[in-house]
Design an enzyme around this catalytic site. Sequence first.
Site, mmCIF file in Angstrom:
data_model
loop_
_atom_site.group_PDB
_atom_site.id
_atom_site.type_symbol
_atom_site.label_atom_id
_atom_site.label_comp_id
_atom_site.label_asym_id
_atom_site.label_seq_id
_atom_site.Cartn_x
_atom_site.Cartn_y
_atom_site.Cartn_z
ATOM 1 N N GLU A 14 25.742 -30.449 -1.197
ATOM 2 C CA GLU A 14 26.966 -29.829 -1.491
ATOM 3 C C GLU A 14 27.955 -30.630 -2.253
ATOM 4 O O GLU A 14 28.823 -30.041 -2.819
ATOM 5 C CB GLU A 14 27.350 -29.384 -0.143
ATOM 6 C CG GLU A 14 26.722 -28.337 0.807
ATOM 7 C CD GLU A 14 27.052 -26.479 -0.064
ATOM 8 O OE1 GLU A 14 27.284 -26.805 -1.225
ATOM 9 O OE2 GLU A 14 26.191 -25.766 0.033
ATOM 10 N N ARG A 25 29.431 -30.403 -5.434
ATOM 11 C CA ARG A 25 31.217 -29.703 -5.935
ATOM 12 C C ARG A 25 31.312 -30.901 -6.163
ATOM 13 O O ARG A 25 32.619 -31.099 -7.531
ATOM 14 C CB ARG A 25 31.105 -28.866 -4.708
ATOM 15 C CG ARG A 25 31.087 -27.655 -3.922
ATOM 16 C CD ARG A 25 31.265 -27.630 -2.269
ATOM 17 N NE ARG A 25 30.432 -26.290 -2.192
ATOM 18 C CZ ARG A 25 30.004 -25.249 -1.841
ATOM 19 N NH1 ARG A 25 31.696 -24.695 -1.870
ATOM 20 N NH2 ARG A 25 29.506 -23.961 -0.828
ATOM 21 N N ASP A 36 16.011 -21.954 -4.888
ATOM 22 C CA ASP A 36 16.231 -21.932 -5.738
ATOM 23 C C ASP A 36 17.018 -22.843 -6.636
ATOM 24 O O ASP A 36 15.860 -23.263 -7.946
ATOM 25 C CB ASP A 36 17.682 -21.173 -5.621
ATOM 26 C CG ASP A 36 18.249 -21.618 -4.662
ATOM 27 O OD1 ASP A 36 18.977 -23.034 -4.145
ATOM 28 O OD2 ASP A 36 19.221 -21.485 -4.095
ATOM 29 N N GLU A 69 26.323 -16.058 -8.561
ATOM 30 C CA GLU A 69 24.978 -15.715 -9.352
ATOM 31 C C GLU A 69 24.719 -14.192 -10.531
ATOM 32 O O GLU A 69 24.191 -14.800 -11.145
ATOM 33 C CB GLU A 69 23.767 -16.264 -8.738
ATOM 34 C CG GLU A 69 23.588 -17.546 -7.919
ATOM 35 C CD GLU A 69 24.473 -17.497 -7.023
ATOM 36 O OE1 GLU A 69 24.913 -18.605 -6.365
ATOM 37 O OE2 GLU A 69 25.109 -17.015 -6.154
#
Length: 580
Positions: free
Chosen positions: A193, A197, A325, A458
């Site tokens: 993360e 980010r 993913d 998404e």
Amino acid sequence: MARTRSSSSSSSSSSSAKWRYCNPSYYLKRPKRLAFLFIGFVCASLLVWDRQTLVREHEDQISKLTDELSQLKSTLEELQNVHGGGGGRVKSGGEKPKLVIPEDEPIDVERREKVKDAMVHAWSAYEKYAWGNDELQPQSKKGVNSFGGLGATLIDALDTLYIMGLNDQFQRAREWVANSLDFNKDYDASVFETTIRVVGGLLSAYDLSGDKVFLDKAKDIADRLLPAWNTPTGIPYNIINLAHGNAHNPGWTGGDSILADSGTEQLEFIALSQRTGDPKYQEKAEKVITEINKNFPADGLLPIYISPDRGRGSFSTITFGAMGDSFYEYLLKVWIQGNKTSAVANYRAMWEKSMNGLLSLVRRTTPSSFTYICEKNGDVLSDKMDELACFAPGMLALGSFGYEPPDSQKFLSLAEELTWTCYNFYQSTPTKLAGENYFFRPGEDMSVGTSWNILRPETVESLFYLWRFTGNKTYREWGWNIFQAFEKNSRIETGYVGLKDVNTGVKDDMMQSFFLAETLKYLYLLFSPPTVIPLDEWVFNTEAHPLRIVTRQVGDNVGQTENKQTTRMRGRKEGQFGDH
């Protein structure tokens, strides 16, 4: 007789008179004529030299014009190549697509401005109630530090502000980064993360603005993350203390690393090495792919848990949803980031293996024949698909033009079918917002499993790619419908919130940072001309931060390219969901 001899003598004398001008002794006795001859020779030589010079200059000009014409033809071909950035219509059958840049129609301008207004509304609420905090709780009107107090929303939103031309807001955010952003936190941060980010957000702001303060900060936080890669295989631990550098994996993984969390740092760390000239970031990130490739399966599908000690996957779920993913996404995007050269060809090869594996997971519902991607446990398929997996249609469209014609069309068609399914995730609920995941049963098409919506991007992301690569305005219409559903159900006076239940519309109390970083950005770009962040110059990280494409050559001293991964805690940007 005499007359004859006399005539012959006269003729001989005349001939001698003519040839005397060729005799040097003639001119030696007549210096003036020698001078005139010399001057005439010099003049003639200058004239010849000047003509030759003009001819050479003319030839040079022709050569330059020819080169310029060749460059213009090359540029035209690039503009016609949808690989690179597009927004036009593509010919079927995988032919080299011809780019048709659509006009910026008034309705698109109007919709783009509406999305921009939404960004201003979200940002103003964050600025008022949560400035410098990671995320805003709009209903409580306070900030919360979901990521250790790194200003996640502020950093996530930098490039969105810049792209939308919100210059005053961008400058205020820039001053906070320069003067207040401090990474020396005694906090166990998610490597994944924090990378997508914070590192990604800062690098994108640097690439867009050229302001070195963002690059310096990106280097600072990346240096604090690097010890996570100090494992026997180089596959990173997924959690690290930013102040002390102690790294470990979450207890609930049994000591394993998470596939997506471990393979989704390559774009950012490669870009950081390229911008700073320091190869250590790229070397760490690419060693992960080298290690994974040693045991890469024939179908390219990996379980979501992988051992940092052995480099092998543990028995666990195979999915294109949470925790799997973005590993597959980055295989494709590192190839694009390197400008598709042979230096990054192994990424493309691994990605194509994985796409063949994806095909084995594709099923269709009854009675409506919606296409979806199953999950897999051992040899058993589960008829479940996360909304997170709705990034896959955009990924397939983006990668489809690297194939030869038959396969190119096959994967683009699959992308279109999956996008239709993902759009119906939204349309199938009373609020017209998608749930977190869906189940598929014979004769029932789809039904919501986990029913919350946390402002995810998404599906909108895939609409953006499908619009860019097909020019089909339907994708813009679907995106507008989704935006209107967000406006109706999620917009409140103090920002945007998710829904605890997409069936009832009950609201939660969290404005996810990725709503500003991704959802609103992709919606804005969906209604913008394709010249805004063209895809032949930029590649988006998994948090929608655009990074400049830099051509890589074999032997570039920044590591060998291979693969990627991710962490858990929220899977692929699972977000901080408050009260479920």
